[in-house]
Design an enzyme around this catalytic site. Structure first.
Site, PDB file in Angstrom:
ATOM      1  CE  LYS A  75      -2.338   0.469   3.727  1.00  0.00           C
ATOM      2  NZ  LYS A  75      -1.343   1.354   4.421  1.00  0.00           N
ATOM      3  CB  THR A  77       5.215  -0.020  -2.360  1.00  0.00           C
ATOM      4  OG1 THR A  77       5.997  -0.534  -1.276  1.00  0.00           O
ATOM      5  CG2 THR A  77       6.007  -0.096  -3.649  1.00  0.00           C
ATOM      6  NE  ARG A  98      -0.455   5.232   8.685  1.00  0.00           N
ATOM      7  CZ  ARG A  98      -0.684   3.976   9.054  1.00  0.00           C
ATOM      8  NH1 ARG A  98      -1.123   3.720  10.263  1.00  0.00           N
ATOM      9  NH2 ARG A  98      -0.459   2.975   8.236  1.00  0.00           N
ATOM     10  CE  LYS A 109       2.791  -2.596   8.616  1.00  0.00           C
ATOM     11  NZ  LYS A 109       3.606  -1.487   8.148  1.00  0.00           N
ATOM     12  CB  ALA A 277      -5.091   1.385  10.668  1.00  0.00           C
ATOM     13  CG  PHE A 305      -3.281  -2.530   9.154  1.00  0.00           C
ATOM     14  CD1 PHE A 305      -2.202  -3.293   8.711  1.00  0.00           C
ATOM     15  CD2 PHE A 305      -3.269  -2.087  10.472  1.00  0.00           C
ATOM     16  CE1 PHE A 305      -1.142  -3.611   9.549  1.00  0.00           C
ATOM     17  CE2 PHE A 305      -2.200  -2.397  11.316  1.00  0.00           C
ATOM     18  CZ  PHE A 305      -1.140  -3.158  10.856  1.00  0.00           C
ATOM     19  CG  PHE A 385       4.463  -9.964  -6.286  1.00  0.00           C
ATOM     20  CD1 PHE A 385       5.423 -10.320  -5.355  1.00  0.00           C
ATOM     21  CD2 PHE A 385       3.493  -9.037  -5.917  1.00  0.00           C
ATOM     22  CE1 PHE A 385       5.424  -9.777  -4.083  1.00  0.00           C
ATOM     23  CE2 PHE A 385       3.482  -8.497  -4.646  1.00  0.00           C
ATOM     24  CZ  PHE A 385       4.454  -8.861  -3.718  1.00  0.00           C
ATOM     25  CD1 TRP A 413       8.968  -3.272  -3.979  1.00  0.00           C
ATOM     26  CD2 TRP A 413       9.850  -4.427  -5.689  1.00  0.00           C
ATOM     27  NE1 TRP A 413      10.016  -4.023  -3.489  1.00  0.00           N
ATOM     28  CE2 TRP A 413      10.570  -4.734  -4.520  1.00  0.00           C
ATOM     29  CE3 TRP A 413      10.210  -5.041  -6.897  1.00  0.00           C
ATOM     30  CZ2 TRP A 413      11.644  -5.629  -4.512  1.00  0.00           C
ATOM     31  CZ3 TRP A 413      11.283  -5.926  -6.895  1.00  0.00           C
ATOM     32  CH2 TRP A 413      11.980  -6.213  -5.718  1.00  0.00           C
TER      33      TRP A 413
END
Length: 560
Positions: A75, A77, A98, A109, A277, A305, A385, A413
């Protein structure tokens, strides 16, 4: 031959950053308007905010996602990559994010600076101490705790019932042994013995207050409204009663100012505040978002999230309180995450599996339906991906378009802004051709129970809501105290639409169990705690901290 990819920190450390004053110039910000923290970080001054307050607002784009899985979604990224892509299309864009918490950074994480070639930098600074905002919030929180206990020690003029102290200390670290502690042991001068608790800093009410405050006056008013305890008559005792507001505000004087950094492609990024979140409201500061809207034509922000948590709270708490109206929503998913939701174990996600995809896409479907309730145009984007297949892409694209959503493939990415051009064009198309008719999910005048039930049934898909006896009593007291008009902040696990993390996809036939309810009167919402969610996480058996180090040249390794 398999292509080798560099780690996020390797990419970030190889980046050639511009001095932050040069990044600021692209937004017509003068050096005098910056309060620099070294060469690559700065806070925006109050004088600058005042100078641009009458500028026309830009467009606001929210990036959210499906429920997170071990397969990864990307998210942040995507948020960063979209901002970079808009820049490549010569749009005046800015990102509003944030700040990361040290807890997950050293836990499981990892950091929160984006990934690959869609990152904000300096990555190490951002993920560690940054400009000290979280330290200031922690200090203000614990100053209030110290003043509360000192008041009791010095005679307890306010008749505080030590059995009804609700203010908790905090630390920005995953430290499970601090969840429930005994304080005041020792001699008479060491205070009264009582049970106390810690929360992680990003779950503290001070964090929420900083992120919802419009200015210093609003900040001080909110700080004063914090309920720290109840007296023997059952009446609330506030931070204002303890005469703590001025000193707390002094500690937060600089922390309230938004931070300016840059992406790998020098796109400006405001990074400010960082409530979780799952246990808090999950949005960057109102101040940063509103300032960004005055600074650029398009603001790309994110909520934490999955959309059931972050987006719901962005809409129903942040937008409601700040008068914001989002113009578009980007919903991030991955083929891998959808297959995981369809029952495929992580070890087998690299293989095409349309049957699992058809089953797992129900999670994406529910999030689309939820976002459509807010009447904001949606773009679904797949974070690409290398193991994805064309058949999988086509299935998801058709699925989304059949439900009235735009669709775009994102390769940010791997390719940075260039990999986000397709997504950026879809977003621009929406901004130019569609109108947002945004409205919150529920009105202020609904009872607290009705608000909780509305979120549980409409957003999570629950049959009903059940309450512990303690939660029922708290709801009644909060209503009697006059707080029933406030929005609800649900504390729920992020992995499932339900309050049971093991129920993936789109679960049905479940209730939401509320075990605790409390009011954050300063922040301006009522928190409903579901299931087994905790406000102080613990470290895993193999924490990320094991792999973090610094070499003889001062270069940090192991952050991700």
């Amino acid at each position: 031959m398999t292509k080798e990819y560099k780690s996020d920190i390797e990419i970030a450390q190889e980046a050639v950053m511009l001095p932050i004053k040069e990044v600021a110039k692209t937004l017509n910000i003068q050096e005098d308007d910056l309060e620099q923290y070294g060469k690559y970080k700065a806070k925006l001054s109050d004088e600058y905010a005042e100078k641009i307050k009458n500028n026309q607002d830009g467009k606001l784009v929210l990036v959210t996602a499906i429920n997170p899985t071990p397969a990864g979604e990307g998210k942040t990224t995507t948020t960063v990559g979209l901002g970079q892509a808009l820049g490549k299309l010569n749009k005046k864009a800015i990102i509003a994010l944030r700040e990361p918490s040290l807890g997950p950074c050293f836990g499981i994480k990892g950091g929160a600076a984006g990934g690959g070639y869609a990152q904000v930098v300096p990555m190490e600074d951002l993920n560690l101490h940054f400009t000290g905002d979280f330290h200031a919030i922690t200090s203000a929180n614990n100053l209030l705790a110290a003043m509360l206990d000192n008041h009791i020690q010095q005679g307890n003029e306010l008749n505080i019932d030590t059995r009804q102290i609700i203010w908790k200390r905090c630390v920005d670290m995953n430290d499970r042994v601090l969840r429930n502690v005994i304080v005041g042991l020792g001699a008479k001068a060491d205070g009264f013995v009582r049970e106390d608790h810690f929360v992680i800093t990003v779950a503290s009410e001070i964090m929420a207050i900083l992120c919802l405050a419009e200015d210093m006056n609003d900040l001080k008013e909110r700080l004063g409204n914090i309920i720290v305890a109840y007296n023997y008559d059952g009446e609330p005792v506030t931070a204002k009663d303890l005469k703590a507001v001025g000193a707390m505000a002094a500690l937060l004087k600089d922390a309230i100012k938004p931070n300016l950094i840059q992406t790998l492609e020098h796109t400006p990024a405001l990074v400010h505040g960082g409530p979780f979140a799952n246990i808090a409201h999950g949005c960057n500061s109102v101040r940063a978002t509103k300032l960004a809207l005055k600074m650029a034509d398009i603001v790309v922000t994110e909520a934490g999230f999955g959309a059931d948590l972050g987006a719901e709270k962005f809409f129903d708490i942040k937008c409601r309180k700040a008068g914001l109206k989002p113009d578009a929503v980007v919903l991030v998913a991955t083929v891998r995450a959808l297959k995981y939701n369809g029952g495929v174990p992580k070890s087998e996600l690299n293989h095409e599996n349309l049957d699992a995809l058809k089953k797992g896409i129900a999670n994406l479907e529910k999030h689309i339906e939820n976002l459509q309730m807010y009447k904001v145009p949606i773009v679904v984007t797949l974070n690409s991906f290398v193991t994805d297949t064309q058949a999988e892409y086509e299935f998801i694209k058709n699925f989304c378009e059949e439900r009235g959503c735009q669709f775009a493939l994102s390769k940010v990415w791997e390719f940075g802004g260039d990999g986000g051009i397709e997504l950026a064009n879809k977003v621009l198309e929406i901004l130019e051709t569609q109108t947002s008719d945004f409205e919150p999910l529920y009105p202020d005048e609904l009872s607290l129970e009705e608000k909780i039930k509305t979120i549980a049934q409409k957003i999570y898909g629950a049959d009903d809501v059940t309450y512990s006896a303690a939660a029922k009593r708290s709801l009644q007291k909060i209503t009697e105290l006059g707080f029933s008009h406030l929005p609800i902040c649900m504390a729920k696990n992020q992995y499932s639409l339900s309050d049971d993390a093991s129920k993936l996809g789109r679960p049905t036939g479940f209730n939401i169990d509320i075990r605790e309810v409390y009011v954050s009167a300063g922040a301006g919402f009522v928190v409903a705690v579901t299931g087994t969610i905790m406000t102080m996480p613990g470290l895993p058996k193999t924490p990320a901290a094991f792999g973090i180090n610094v070499n003889d040249n001062g270069v940090i390794t192991g952050l991700f």
